[in-house]
Design an enzyme around this catalytic site. Structure first.
Site, short mmCIF file in Angstrom:
data_model
loop_
_atom_site.label_atom_id
_atom_site.label_comp_id
_atom_site.label_asym_id
_atom_site.label_seq_id
_atom_site.Cartn_x
_atom_site.Cartn_y
_atom_site.Cartn_z
N ARG A 1 -32.53 -13.59 6.19
CA ARG A 1 -31.16 -13.46 6.70
C ARG A 1 -30.69 -14.81 7.24
O ARG A 1 -31.29 -15.33 8.19
CB ARG A 1 -31.08 -12.44 7.83
N GLU B 1 -28.65 -15.78 9.30
CA GLU B 1 -27.80 -15.52 10.47
C GLU B 1 -28.17 -16.50 11.56
O GLU B 1 -29.33 -16.55 11.97
CB GLU B 1 -28.01 -14.08 10.97
N ARG C 1 -34.30 -10.57 19.07
CA ARG C 1 -34.66 -9.56 18.08
C ARG C 1 -34.40 -9.97 16.64
O ARG C 1 -34.61 -9.19 15.72
CB ARG C 1 -33.88 -8.29 18.38
N HIS C 2 -33.84 -11.15 16.45
CA HIS C 2 -33.50 -11.59 15.09
C HIS C 2 -34.34 -12.78 14.65
O HIS C 2 -34.58 -13.69 15.43
CB HIS C 2 -32.02 -11.99 15.01
N GLU D 1 -32.31 -1.13 17.85
CA GLU D 1 -32.28 -0.54 16.51
C GLU D 1 -33.52 -0.96 15.74
O GLU D 1 -33.83 -2.14 15.67
CB GLU D 1 -31.03 -1.05 15.77
N SER E 1 -31.93 1.24 9.78
CA SER E 1 -30.69 1.83 9.26
C SER E 1 -31.09 2.60 8.03
O SER E 1 -31.89 2.12 7.22
CB SER E 1 -29.71 0.74 8.83
N ARG F 1 -40.02 -6.09 14.44
CA ARG F 1 -39.33 -5.46 15.57
C ARG F 1 -40.13 -4.29 16.13
O ARG F 1 -40.23 -4.13 17.35
CB ARG F 1 -37.94 -4.99 15.13
#
Ligand code: ATP
Length: 428
Positions: free
Chosen positions: A204, A206, A212-213, A352, A355, A402
């Site tokens: 990712r 990001e 958490r990322h 989270e 998903s 995670r």
């Protein structure tokens, strides 16, 4: 021949090999603590009686790899099982320099020396635990007729959302690193493999520095066919996690409590399910929480934290499923009913972890949903999978890093990864 420390027999001549965790030089004795994958033992060298070994024993440093040949003795003076090893021969296989990592080093230095950081008692069982957790999740799936697949991570199109995809040079054209195996899991379903999973890296792009990322993480992904509703997907995830947690508790519950100070809690009832709007009104009522306008229809870190608080208070559950997200905030491939995506997020301990959804398998509907999101050429190859027969199906992805972080109560995801990859971290 090497004998593992756990297999040593009293008075039987043996050779042990391993890493030195401590050397203690006392008035009459030198003690060397040595560790192999089966355990640890104290090696005792008597300064008066074993003069020939003394120079070598005293040159051993913490971290060195050594071989001791001798016998194990039982001694009431030795703690932790009363076993000690009396060597006749010492061989230093790899002499360690002074370890440059202090116990209270900052997070960045720990990452620089990650392999030394992983030697610390806190991290000693980290990857045994993670590996076993994944093993039990796999085991559950194998027991339920799932097949593991391996999908490409180099893609010709920027897939779901172009903005967070890494672009790489690919000979004289461009390729993209997969941010999820989503499209290929679904291709497997269209290929006639009814139940698939994959444990693999996801990338990712990001630029977010949260706890958490990461830019590369391990995704535990699955997809299965002939479901009647997304509720079947939630049910499977609940069973999968309960199975893994039960086994981890049995095997590592005590170690996790001792090293990390946290209990492994095995769910004993169904995970509660709540609609996002109902959750938000509960959070408002209970904690005065109002979601910021730009997050309406979705959750953010604060909502996730409070959802956990609510789940504990109301249901005494560490897990809570949230449904009813807005279609604007969910991918185009989620099936919708009355314009609401048939999907969910799963929150565990305030974060989270998943998903999931039922996927849209009807070509025409999927096509319209892709168009609505402004997706065209990039998803054309994917759309083809639904043209020649595809059963109803659904699935989800769990972030392995995670869940490791949450299982052990770690402060940052980098502590749960073998090697962290973030916006400012590409080495070692
Ligand atoms: P988030 O909202 O937390 O950024 P997401 O909605 O982008 O996550 P999905 O794309 O649904 O996440 O991915 C499924 C799961 O993969 C997440 O629930 C999480 O466990 C994990 N995951 C997603 N992005 C990351 C990341 N950047 N680093 C670590 N794990 C991640």
């Amino acid at each position: 021949m090497r004998c593992l420390i756990k297999d040593l027999k009293e008075n039987k001549a043996s050779e042990i090999r391993g890493m030195v965790s401590k050397v203690r030089d006392t008035k009459y004795m030198v003690f060397v603590m040595i560790k192999d994958r089966s355990g640890f033992i104290q090696v005792s060298i008597d300064k008066n009686e074993q003069k020939d070994l003394l120079d070598k024993a005293l040159s051993i440093t913490t971290g060195s790899i050594v071989s001791f040949t001798g016998v194990m003795k039982l001694s009431e003076y030795v703690r932790q099982g009363g076993k000690e090893f009396i060597p006749e021969k010492i061989e230093i296989i790899s002499l360690a320099e002074t370890i440059p990592l202090e116990e209270n080093a900052n997070a960045d230095t720990k990452q620089d020396y990650r392999w030394l950081d992983l030697r610390t008692p806190k991290n000693e069982f980290l990857f045994n635990i993670q590996s076993e957790f994944v093993k039990y999740m796999r085991e559950y799936l194998y027991n339920n007729d799932f097949t593991e697949i391996h999908t490409p991570k180099l893609l010709g199109a920027a897939s779901e959302s172009g903005s967070s995809v890494f672009e790489v040079k690919y000979f004289d054209t461009k390729a993209y690193l997969a941010q999820s195996p989503q499209f290929y899991k679904q291709m497997a379903i269209a290929s006639g493999i009814e139940r698939v999973f994959e444990v693999a890296p996801a990338f990712r792009a990001e630029n977010s520095n949260t706890n958490r990322h990461c830019t590369e993480f391990t995704s535990f992904d699955l997809e299965f066919a002939y479901i009647d509703s997304y509720k079947d997907v939630m049910k499977l995830e609940q069973e999968l996690l309960t199975y893994a947690l039960k086994n981890i508790k049995e095997e590592y519950g005590d170690i996790i409590k001792e090293r990390y100070g946290i209990d492994v809690v095995v769910p004993t009832k169904d995970f509660p399910v709540i609609d996002l709007n109902d959750l938000l009104s509960e959070l408002n009522k209970r904690y005065g929480y109002v979601i910021p306008e730009y997050d309406i229809g979705d959750m953010n870190a604060e909502t996730e934290k409070l959802a956990y608080k609510f789940a504990m208070e109301e249901y005494n559950s560490e897990f809570i499923f949230v449904t009813g997200f807005s279609k604007e905030k969910r991918p185009f491939y989620h099936m919708r009913k009355d314009n609401i995506p048939e999907g969910f997020d799963l929150i565990w301990r305030g974060m989270e972890i998943t998903s999931g959804s039922q996927r849209e398998h009807r070509y025409d509907v999927l096509s319209a949903q892709a168009k609505e999101k402004g997706l065209g050429k990039d998803v054309e190859f994917y759309m083809q999978f639904f043209k020649y027969g595809c059963p109803p199906h659904g699935g989800f992805a769990i972030g392995v890093d995670r869940i490791t972080m949450l299982l052990l109560g770690l402060d940052h995801i980098r502590e749960a990864q073998f090697l962290f990859r973030g916006p400012n971290r590409l080495n070692p």
